[in-house]
Design an enzyme around this catalytic site. Sequence first.
Site, short mmCIF file in Angstrom:
data_model
loop_
_atom_site.label_atom_id
_atom_site.label_comp_id
_atom_site.label_asym_id
_atom_site.label_seq_id
_atom_site.Cartn_x
_atom_site.Cartn_y
_atom_site.Cartn_z
N GLU A 424 0.83 -1.21 0.00
CA GLU A 424 0.00 0.00 0.00
C GLU A 424 0.87 1.26 0.00
O GLU A 424 0.51 2.28 -0.59
CB GLU A 424 -0.95 0.00 1.20
CG GLU A 424 -1.94 -1.15 1.23
CD GLU A 424 -2.71 -1.34 -0.08
OE1 GLU A 424 -2.93 -0.35 -0.81
OE2 GLU A 424 -3.09 -2.50 -0.38
N HIS A 427 1.75 2.19 -3.52
CA HIS A 427 0.68 3.00 -4.13
C HIS A 427 0.76 4.45 -3.62
O HIS A 427 0.59 5.40 -4.39
CB HIS A 427 -0.70 2.44 -3.73
CG HIS A 427 -1.12 1.23 -4.48
ND1 HIS A 427 -1.09 1.14 -5.86
CD2 HIS A 427 -1.63 0.04 -4.04
CE1 HIS A 427 -1.55 -0.05 -6.23
NE2 HIS A 427 -1.88 -0.74 -5.15
N HIS A 430 3.35 6.47 -5.30
CA HIS A 430 2.87 6.82 -6.64
C HIS A 430 2.01 8.09 -6.57
O HIS A 430 2.08 8.95 -7.45
CB HIS A 430 2.06 5.64 -7.18
CG HIS A 430 1.97 5.59 -8.68
ND1 HIS A 430 1.27 4.62 -9.34
CD2 HIS A 430 2.48 6.39 -9.65
CE1 HIS A 430 1.36 4.81 -10.65
NE2 HIS A 430 2.09 5.89 -10.85
#
Length: 635
Positions: A424, A427, A430
């Site tokens: 996670e 992500h 990102h």
Amino acid sequence: NNPNPPTFDNTIAPLDYAGYELERIASIFFNLNSAETNPEIQKLAQEISPMLAAFANDITLNEPLFKRVQTVYETIENTALNEEEQMLLSKKYRNFQRNGALLSDADKEKLREIDKALSKLKLTFGEHVLAETQKFKLHLTDPDDLSGLPESAREGARSLAEGEGLEGWLFTLDYPSYLPFMKYADKRELRKKMAIAFGSRAFHSDDLDNREVLKEIASLRFQRARLLGYKNHAEFVLEERMAKTPDAVQEFLEDLLAKALPAAQRETQDLKDYALKTDSVETFQKWDSSFYSEKLKKETFDLDESELKPYFELSSVLEGMFRIAGDLFGLHFEEDPAIETYHEEVTGFRVRDARDNFIAVFYADFHPRPGKRAGAWMTSYKPQFRKEGKNERPHISIVCNFTRPTKTTPSLLTFNEVTTLFHEFGHALHGMLADSTYPSLSGTSVYWDFVELPSQMMENWCYEPEALALFAKHYQTGEVIPENLVERIRASANFLEGIATVRQLSFGKLDMAWHSGDPSAVGDVKAFETAAFAETRLLPEHPETCMSTSFSHIFQGGYSAGYYSYKWAEVLDADAFSYFREKGIFNKEVAGKFKENILSKGGTEDPMDLYVRFRGRKPDPQALLERAGLADAKS
């Protein structure tokens, strides 16, 4: 209504910035509905979702607006725009075209009705799964029923019972409670009870049953795709994915299955033989799988998950993860109590780069509670974008359901929870490192089968001694995890990898079964699911259970016709991490390339172009097969 001729600057760009306040408020509201909901929020969601669906239709079905977008799309010279502007123009035009702008007035009305119904049905599906997950409780008062369970699981269960004013121990379907029970509880009948409860969520012919809900979702998606000129929902979805077509996805799944199935069948037989030899288990069932896997793993590698947990204290893992992000990408995380949060357990951090520039606000929400859906996810409260010379920085959150601290111990993570946290966080990076001009191309706004690359990439550091030394420290002694334990973690990384791969492929095949044909003829959901799983079945099916009714990824989340993305992105991440392995897992040059070409670019360019710029070539699937120990598997 602009009287001037349409251009990129007066039509396309302002359209992307339009509605920012509404999107910001909607994202806050629906994030709360996932992480901190209550009956009032759920009732409001049922009212608000159709309003938002109708509003989205008002935009994409607005003829004068579409004509302006179409004029820019058809007349502007590509050379007049940079790469990001070209991508935005193409995306805006396709968004109108794929959402009904070219339909007749009558068909536009049909589309509106479908979108309104879908917006409510997806919410209902999720509400049912949450209610079912929280409804089941296994209350035990006989200490003999706890046989096999480690002290941490017992203490957690005792805390849950005390929280409800009960004597004894309480086990629920939340992962931190459910998974240890399935791995360690000696009493087979109790494991069966838990497994059936978990596998039958929203499958009880009552008010929370999801069968009709999911059939209607699948049928409406199919009708919508046909209305827009596509054969089925999968064809519609995959047009905007790296895979491009349902045939390409099916071929990808079949190819991997051919390599993984023989290994999975051998591994399953090994488990059956082991259970027969150990406990005279004649008919091996799903509720035996985790239990005997854990025992066989301990015997094979001398590795017990409960032996690892003391080395993975949550705050220490978090600190180490931040350190890794610092070493790779120059980021610094500082907890800030002044950051407003939606629950006292949520922690806010300010994120800065090596030059002390503000990068993002980062929220971390780690433990299960009522009103929070199961699983783990990353989300955004505010996107990154540039406007009028200002670089607006994002607000990013990760939400998990990890083991809670008890009266005597801090939150100690299983190794699987450690990899989930890193996933996670990938992500989140990102989202946090986004550096785009337009909000709709920023951060994780990328093709769905590309979005899992940063997340799965970050998991790799969990297996590296150099990285583990930063955070895997015994919570009582401070001792760094011993080298021989690290070696056993690495040696066991591919343990039962064939089974794990086939399991993921089975979910991908079920997803494609629901979305690559006409589901309106499906009568019996369980029979349909059983047929979809036929090629990948390793253990007996049970009439009481059904996965589809709680498959939130595809019926509530954004993974419809996209569950294959996890395995697709594994090809990318295995190949990408082999580059780090080759140059050094903290190599600044490789990390810089990954940050520059993958993490910061969002959806501003074609993902394969970005990957090739990072890696110097297209991804090699062999890297995944070698990492998974399937390189020599024969079909």
